[in-house]
Enzyme design. Structure first.
Site, short mmCIF file in Angstrom:
data_model
loop_
_atom_site.label_atom_id
_atom_site.label_comp_id
_atom_site.label_asym_id
_atom_site.label_seq_id
_atom_site.Cartn_x
_atom_site.Cartn_y
_atom_site.Cartn_z
N LYS A 118 0.79 -1.22 0.00
CA LYS A 118 0.00 0.00 0.00
C LYS A 118 0.83 1.28 0.00
CE LYS A 118 -3.90 -0.43 2.44
NZ LYS A 118 -4.75 -0.82 3.61
N GLY A 166 -8.68 -6.31 4.56
CA GLY A 166 -9.86 -6.71 5.33
C GLY A 166 -10.18 -5.76 6.47
N LYS A 203 -3.69 11.28 6.29
CA LYS A 203 -4.65 12.18 6.92
C LYS A 203 -5.99 11.44 7.01
CE LYS A 203 -6.37 16.41 7.85
NZ LYS A 203 -5.99 16.95 9.15
N ILE A 205 -9.69 11.28 6.52
CA ILE A 205 -10.72 12.02 5.77
C ILE A 205 -12.03 11.85 6.54
CG2 ILE A 205 -11.87 12.26 3.52
CD1 ILE A 205 -9.06 12.36 2.80
N HIS A 210 -16.52 5.45 0.15
CA HIS A 210 -15.54 4.54 -0.45
C HIS A 210 -16.06 4.19 -1.85
CE1 HIS A 210 -12.84 0.83 -0.47
NE2 HIS A 210 -13.65 0.64 -1.49
N LYS A 239 -16.21 -3.74 4.51
CA LYS A 239 -17.47 -3.53 3.79
C LYS A 239 -18.59 -4.47 4.23
CE LYS A 239 -14.29 -2.54 0.13
NZ LYS A 239 -13.43 -3.22 -0.85
N GLU A 277 -9.10 1.43 -5.29
CA GLU A 277 -9.99 1.99 -4.26
C GLU A 277 -9.69 3.46 -4.02
OE1 GLU A 277 -11.17 -1.95 -1.71
OE2 GLU A 277 -9.69 -0.63 -0.80
N ARG A 294 -6.66 -8.61 -7.16
CA ARG A 294 -7.37 -9.90 -7.13
C ARG A 294 -8.85 -9.65 -7.41
NH1 ARG A 294 -10.23 -8.83 -2.46
NH2 ARG A 294 -9.14 -7.54 -0.94
N ARG A 340 -23.63 -8.53 2.44
CA ARG A 340 -22.81 -9.64 2.95
C ARG A 340 -23.53 -10.24 4.14
NH1 ARG A 340 -16.38 -8.02 2.75
NH2 ARG A 340 -16.44 -6.81 0.80
#
Ligand code: ADP
Ligand code: ADP
Ligand code: MG
Length: 456
Positions: A118, A166, A203, A205, A210, A239, A277, A294, A340
């Site tokens: 990341k 995750g 920072k 937000i 998202h 999520k 993302e 993925r 989900r």
């Protein structure tokens, strides 16, 4: 004689079932792997062959690279589909797969090492003119450096694990006083969960949405973006409900974010399915946060609105075929929502629930899709992710999709264990959700009892 195509699915649960179905439709043989806790799981029954790769704990089975590779070699597989989670974004594993001359159904180990990390992904985005959240230049080495950086960008900040996923390995920090302990805690959590303690800072937000863009590329230089998914309905940065198209994006903003994602994907010559993302703030500014290299959990909503089978395309491009469509062929049709369904008790702080499912009745009908590995009598093991099923609906408009989801949730029966079905049902009736006005903090503010009372 050409070798027969045969895919090993290095995963479990609904995504293993999803991949097996796609492979079968393509006429490709499948091999399931399972831990001793998953002997009776659906993916084991549906695959052409199944092979036990270790004991119940993930690190002894689904995360055991040697076991997974030996299973692939001994069953004569020429490809591995990693699903999501587990080894799917592990560049060391993918490198081993490549060395064995087995096709990895995903990007190359080099791409994963570069963009899957990341902190490094932020750097690449920045170099390519894609906006990122203000934050550290790469990894923060120690508390002192972290404190300095946090002061410079201003509290609140987020400390994030470079290998995180995750929703884990993320901490929000509001002051110097909180910083040191949060830094040490997150570093330890990152080490134990991801085997990598490197952290970076962003920072924080306030109340963002998202928004993520689905990308898919082939080895012939074609890269396409398949619009956005709005995944702002989250609990603890994970999520819970996803929808597409996003109710907050104007056509212009949709075009801009899509173009930014596509530009980044092209800059790294991305092959196979992946997702960029972004966070969008209340003023409509957008910032890249990470790329998932993925297939994602919520891919079916994109499949619903585009009519494209993403897993089949993943397999096709991995075997060197061209994407079966071009950018000009894709358009948004209607609206799709995914809930989900997790084995957890929403009334008791979402504690995970395991055990025997004594009865199941699945919803159905036009525009209703169930992706799941559960069945009556299935025993939910306590060792893995709590997601039991994904319920996806597709309708001409958002309003109709919400109504369809309500009916589907109403008719969805799972007995024997606790689930979040009722919780999801209440969200589908919340006035702010109905208006499309929610951010990543919605669930933290949501009071189930109050909402239930409002419905009486
Ligand atoms: P998505 O981005 O597809 O929505 P999630 O963040 O919900 O995926 O993660 C899906 C599954 O993969 C979860 O079981 C999660 O714990 C696991 N996972 C995601 N990223 C990682 C990672 N970097 N390391 C280990 N597990 C991960
Ligand atoms: P993961 O790898 O676990 O998916 P992400 O970096 O994608 O982690 O972040 C997960 C979620 O955490 C985001 O969807 C968002 O809700 C929240 N989040 C991450 N970074 C920030 C930030 N800088 N400000 C506010 N929220 C954030
Ligand atoms: Mg993420």
């Amino acid at each position: 004689m050409p070798m027969k195509n045969k895919i090993l699915i290095a995963n479990r649960g609904e995504i293993a079932v999803r991949v097996i179905r796609a492979a079968k439709e393509l006429g490709i043989e499948t091999v399931a792997v399972y831990s001793t806790a998953d002997e009776t799981s659906l993916h084991v029954k549906l695959a052409d062959e199944a092979i036990c790769i270790g004991s119940e704990r993930s690190k002894d089975s689904y995360l055991n690279m040697n076991s997974v590779l030996s299973a692939a070699i001994s069953t004569g597989c020429n490809a591995i589909h990693p699903g999501y989670g587990f080894l799917s974004e592990n560049s060391d594993f993918v490198e081993m797969v490549e060395r064995c001359n087995i096709t990895f159904i995903g990007p190359s180990s080099k791409t994963i090492a570069m963009i899957g990390d990341k902190a490094s992904a932020r750097e690449i985005a920045k170099q390519n003119g894609v906006p990122i959240v203000e934050g550290s230049d790469g990894i923060i080495e120690n508390v002192q450096e972290g404190l300095k950086t946090a002061k410079k960008i201003g509290y609140p900040v987020m400390i994030k694990a470079s290998s995180g996923g995750g929703g884990r390995g993320i901490a929000i920090v509001r002051s110097d006083e909180e910083f040191t302990s949060a830094f040490e805690r997150t570093s330890m959590e990152a080490e134990s969960s991801f085997g990598d303690k490197s952290l970076y800072i962003e920072k924080f937000i306030e109340s963002p949405r998202h928004i993520e863009i689905q990308i898919i590329g082939d080895t012939h230089g074609n890269i396409v973006q398949l619009f956005e998914r709005d995944c702002s309905m989250q609990r603890r940065n994970q999520k819970m409900i996803e929808e597409t198209p996003s109710p907050i994006l104007s056509d212009l903003l949709r075009k801009k974010i899509g173009a930014a994602a596509l530009k980044l994907a092209k800059a790294i010559n991305y092959v196979n399915a992946g997702t960029m993302e972004f966070l969008v703030d209340s003023k409509g500014n957008f910032y890249f946060i990470e790329m998932n290299t993925r297939i994602q959990v919520e891919h079916p909503i994109t499949e619903a609105i585009t009519g494209i089978d993403l897993v089949k395309e993943q397999i096709r491009v991995a075997y060197g075929k061209e994407l079966s469509f071009k950018q000009r062929d894709v358009a948004i049709h209607g609206h799709a929502i995914e809930c989900r369904i997790n084995a957890e008790n929403a009334m008791q702080g979402f504690i995970p629930s395991a055990g025997k499912i004594t009865n199941v009745v699945f919803p159905g009908g036009i525009g209703v899709r169930m992706d799941t590995h559960i069945y009556p009598g299935y025993i939910v093991p306590p060792f893995y992710d709590s997601m039991l099923a994904k319920l996806i609906v597709h309708a001409p408009t958002r309003r109709e999709a919400i109504k369809k989801m309500r009916v589907a949730l109403e008719q969805f029966v799972i007995e024997g264990i606790s689930t979040n079905i009722d919780y999801q049902y209440l969200i589908m009736h919340n006035p702010d959700f109905i208006k499309g006005q929610y951010d990543t903090g919605f669930i933290a503010r949501f009071n189930m009892l109050v909402e239930a009372k409002n419905r009486e």
